[in-house]
Design a protein around this motif. Structure first.
Motif, mmCIF file in Angstrom:
data_model
loop_
_atom_site.group_PDB
_atom_site.id
_atom_site.type_symbol
_atom_site.label_atom_id
_atom_site.label_comp_id
_atom_site.label_asym_id
_atom_site.label_seq_id
_atom_site.Cartn_x
_atom_site.Cartn_y
_atom_site.Cartn_z
ATOM 1 N N THR A 31 -0.938 5.887 10.972
ATOM 2 C CA THR A 31 -2.344 5.863 10.531
ATOM 3 C C THR A 31 -2.938 4.455 10.611
ATOM 4 O OG1 THR A 31 -1.866 5.552 8.172
ATOM 5 C CG2 THR A 31 -1.958 7.831 8.985
ATOM 6 N N ARG A 36 -6.741 0.218 13.074
ATOM 7 C CA ARG A 36 -6.794 -0.833 14.102
ATOM 8 C C ARG A 36 -7.855 -0.481 15.155
ATOM 9 N NH1 ARG A 36 -2.017 -4.363 14.605
ATOM 10 N NH2 ARG A 36 -0.864 -4.136 12.664
ATOM 11 N N ARG A 73 -2.058 -4.099 18.885
ATOM 12 C CA ARG A 73 -0.913 -4.689 18.180
ATOM 13 C C ARG A 73 -1.075 -6.145 17.798
ATOM 14 N NH1 ARG A 73 0.760 -1.288 15.342
ATOM 15 N NH2 ARG A 73 -0.110 0.528 16.332
ATOM 16 N N GLY A 78 -4.914 -6.479 13.594
ATOM 17 C CA GLY A 78 -4.334 -6.068 12.304
ATOM 18 C C GLY A 78 -5.221 -6.526 11.147
ATOM 19 N N SER A 82 -7.501 -4.275 8.445
ATOM 20 C CA SER A 82 -7.445 -4.438 6.995
ATOM 21 C C SER A 82 -8.849 -4.675 6.414
ATOM 22 C CB SER A 82 -6.470 -5.580 6.706
ATOM 23 O OG SER A 82 -6.623 -6.093 5.446
ATOM 24 N N ALA A 85 -10.741 -1.300 6.564
ATOM 25 C CA ALA A 85 -10.075 -0.336 5.678
ATOM 26 C C ALA A 85 -10.586 -0.410 4.237
ATOM 27 C CB ALA A 85 -8.567 -0.564 5.707
ATOM 28 N N GLN A 98 -6.354 12.932 9.480
ATOM 29 C CA GLN A 98 -4.987 12.681 8.981
ATOM 30 C C GLN A 98 -4.441 13.911 8.263
ATOM 31 O OE1 GLN A 98 -4.510 8.443 7.261
ATOM 32 N NE2 GLN A 98 -6.709 8.751 7.237
ATOM 33 N N GLY A 112 1.550 4.665 6.567
ATOM 34 C CA GLY A 112 0.303 3.967 6.261
ATOM 35 C C GLY A 112 0.364 3.231 4.945
ATOM 36 N N ARG A 113 -0.750 3.268 4.205
ATOM 37 C CA ARG A 113 -0.821 2.569 2.930
ATOM 38 C C ARG A 113 -1.076 3.535 1.775
ATOM 39 N NH1 ARG A 113 -0.038 -0.453 6.433
ATOM 40 N NH2 ARG A 113 -0.382 -2.691 6.630
ATOM 41 N N ASP A 114 -1.768 4.656 2.096
ATOM 42 C CA ASP A 114 -2.233 5.573 1.038
ATOM 43 C C ASP A 114 -1.828 7.010 1.335
ATOM 44 O OD1 ASP A 114 -3.784 5.875 3.303
ATOM 45 O OD2 ASP A 114 -5.622 6.302 2.202
ATOM 46 N N ILE A 115 -0.763 7.208 2.106
ATOM 47 C CA ILE A 115 -0.399 8.579 2.498
ATOM 48 C C ILE A 115 0.086 9.357 1.271
ATOM 49 C CG2 ILE A 115 0.961 10.021 4.078
ATOM 50 C CD1 ILE A 115 -1.070 8.071 5.429
ATOM 51 N N ARG A 159 -3.241 -10.279 4.049
ATOM 52 C CA ARG A 159 -3.343 -8.840 4.292
ATOM 53 C C ARG A 159 -2.838 -8.068 3.076
ATOM 54 N NH1 ARG A 159 -2.043 -5.245 8.637
ATOM 55 N NH2 ARG A 159 -0.809 -6.633 9.932
ATOM 56 N N ASP A 163 -5.175 -5.468 1.086
ATOM 57 C CA ASP A 163 -4.770 -4.054 1.052
ATOM 58 C C ASP A 163 -4.488 -3.589 -0.381
ATOM 59 O OD1 ASP A 163 -4.970 -4.116 3.802
ATOM 60 O OD2 ASP A 163 -2.809 -4.099 4.196
ATOM 61 N N ARG A 166 -8.116 -3.724 -2.897
ATOM 62 C CA ARG A 166 -9.364 -2.997 -2.628
ATOM 63 C C ARG A 166 -9.529 -1.851 -3.629
ATOM 64 N NH1 ARG A 166 -6.622 -0.869 2.707
ATOM 65 N NH2 ARG A 166 -5.636 0.984 1.862
HETATM 66 O O1 DC Z 1 0.187 -0.558 9.295
HETATM 67 P P1 DC Z 1 -0.740 -1.516 10.059
HETATM 68 O O2 DC Z 1 -0.354 -2.960 9.959
HETATM 69 O O3 DC Z 1 -0.929 -1.069 11.470
HETATM 70 O O4 DC Z 1 -2.165 -1.337 9.317
HETATM 71 C C1 DC Z 1 -3.281 -2.151 9.622
HETATM 72 C C2 DC Z 1 -4.246 -2.163 8.454
HETATM 73 O O5 DC Z 1 -4.873 -0.887 8.307
HETATM 74 C C3 DC Z 1 -3.634 -2.455 7.092
HETATM 75 O O6 DC Z 1 -3.598 -3.840 6.811
HETATM 76 C C4 DC Z 1 -4.520 -1.703 6.123
HETATM 77 C C5 DC Z 1 -5.088 -0.580 6.939
HETATM 78 N N1 DC Z 1 -4.496 0.730 6.638
HETATM 79 C C6 DC Z 1 -4.968 1.405 5.534
HETATM 80 O O7 DC Z 1 -5.796 0.883 4.805
HETATM 81 N N2 DC Z 1 -4.523 2.658 5.256
HETATM 82 C C7 DC Z 1 -3.599 3.245 6.027
HETATM 83 N N3 DC Z 1 -3.185 4.492 5.734
HETATM 84 C C8 DC Z 1 -3.060 2.547 7.142
HETATM 85 C C9 DC Z 1 -3.531 1.280 7.414
#
Ligand code: DC
Length: 204
Positions: A31, A36, A73, A78, A82, A85, A98, A112-115, A159, A163, A166
Motif C-alpha cells: 500500500t 508513493r 523507490r 518516499g 509520507s 499521506a 485497498q 503499510g502503516r494502517d492496515i 518520516r 507517519d 498525523r
Molecule cells: O512503506 P513505504 O515506505 O513505501 O511508504 C511510504 C509512505 O506512505 C509512508 O512514509 C507513509 C505512507 N503510507 C501510509 O500512510 N499508509 C500506508 N498504508 C502505507 C504508506
C-alpha cells in the motif's frame, strides 16, 4: 484470510509481507506504493512544494499502470508519499481499492502503516514489524547505495515522526497485533517468526 503487516520505513515489512504471500499463495499489496504514486503524480502535476489540491486530484484519478517501480523507490518519492499521506481526502480515496483487494480469494497480505488499524481492522493475523532507527537507516543506506548514513538516518526519523504524529490513521500497532523487532534478525529468521505468528491465527 487477510494478513495485515504494518510498521515504520525500512523495518523489513515489505520483504516479510511478500514472503508470507508466497508461502500461503495469497495476493500481495504494497500500500506504500499507492501513496508513493500519489506523491509522485502530485509533484508531476503541481510541482513542489506539494499542494493538497494536486495530491487529492492525483489520488482520485490514480492510474497505477502509468508508474515505473524504479521511479517510486527513491527517498524523495518516499518522503513525498509520507507528505500526501497526511491528507485525509487522499487516504479516503485509496481506502476502497485497498479493502476490495483484501477480500480477494484465497487470501491477501497487505503491508503499510494502517492496515491492522483502519483498512482491515478485522484481519485474521496482524503483524507490526519494527527495528531500531539506526538498523533501519543502515538497511536503507545499503538498499539505496547512499554514502551519507547520517542523512539517511535523519530522513528515517523525519518520516517516522510524520507517519506517527498525523491525525488520520497514524502509524501505530493495532491492539491485537504481534510486534516483531527485526533489529537482530536476518531475513530468514524474520520470515520464520512471521510465519509462526500467522500459523497461530490461521483460518482452517
Ligand atoms: O512503506 P513505504 O515506505 O513505501 O511508504 C511510504 C509512505 O506512505 C509512508 O512514509 C507513509 C505512507 N503510507 C501510509 O500512510 N499508509 C500506508 N498504508 C502505507 C504508506
Amino acid at each position: 484470510m487477510i494478513i495485515a503487516v504494518d510498521g515504520p520505513a525500512a523495518a523489513g515489512k515489505g520483504t516479510i509481507a511478500r514472503a508470507l504471500a508466497k508461502h500461503y499463495g495469497f495476493h500481495f499489496l504494497d500500500t506504500g506504493a499507492l501513496y508513493r504514486m500519489v506523491g509522485l503524480a502530485a509533484i508531476r502535476s503541481g510541482g513542489e512544494p506539494i499542494t493538497a489540491t494536486a495530491a487529492i486530484a492525483a489520488a482520485r484519478t490514480l492510474d497505477p499502470s502509468s508508474f515505473v517501480d524504479a521511479d517510486l523507490r527513491t527517498e524523495k518519492v518516499g518522503a513525498a508519499a509520507s507528505i500526501v499521506a497526511v491528507i485525509p481526502e487522499v487516504r479516503a480515496a485509496l481506502l476502497d481499492f485497498q479493502r476490495s483487494f483484501a477480500r480477494k480469494a484465497p487470501g491477501a497480505v497487505l503491508d503499510g502503516r494502517d492496515i491492522g488499524t483502519v483498512v482491515c481492522p478485522d484481519a485474521h493475523a496482524k503483524l507490526f514489524i519494527t527495528a531500531s532507527a539506526e538498523v533501519r537507516a543502515r538497511r536503507r543506506q545499503m538498499e539505496l547505495g547512499a554514502s551519507d548514513y547520517e542523512a539517511v538516518l535523519a530522513d528515517i526519523r523525519a518520516r517516522d515522526a510524520r507517519d506517527s504524529q498525523r491525525a488520520t490513521a497514524p502509524l501505530v500497532a493495532a491492539q491485537d497485533a504481534v510486534t516483531l523487532d527485526t533489529s537482530g534478525m536476518d531475513i530468514g529468521e524474520a520470515v520464520a517468526a512471521a510465519v509462526a505468528v500467522v500459523e497461530a491465527r490461521r483460518v482452517p
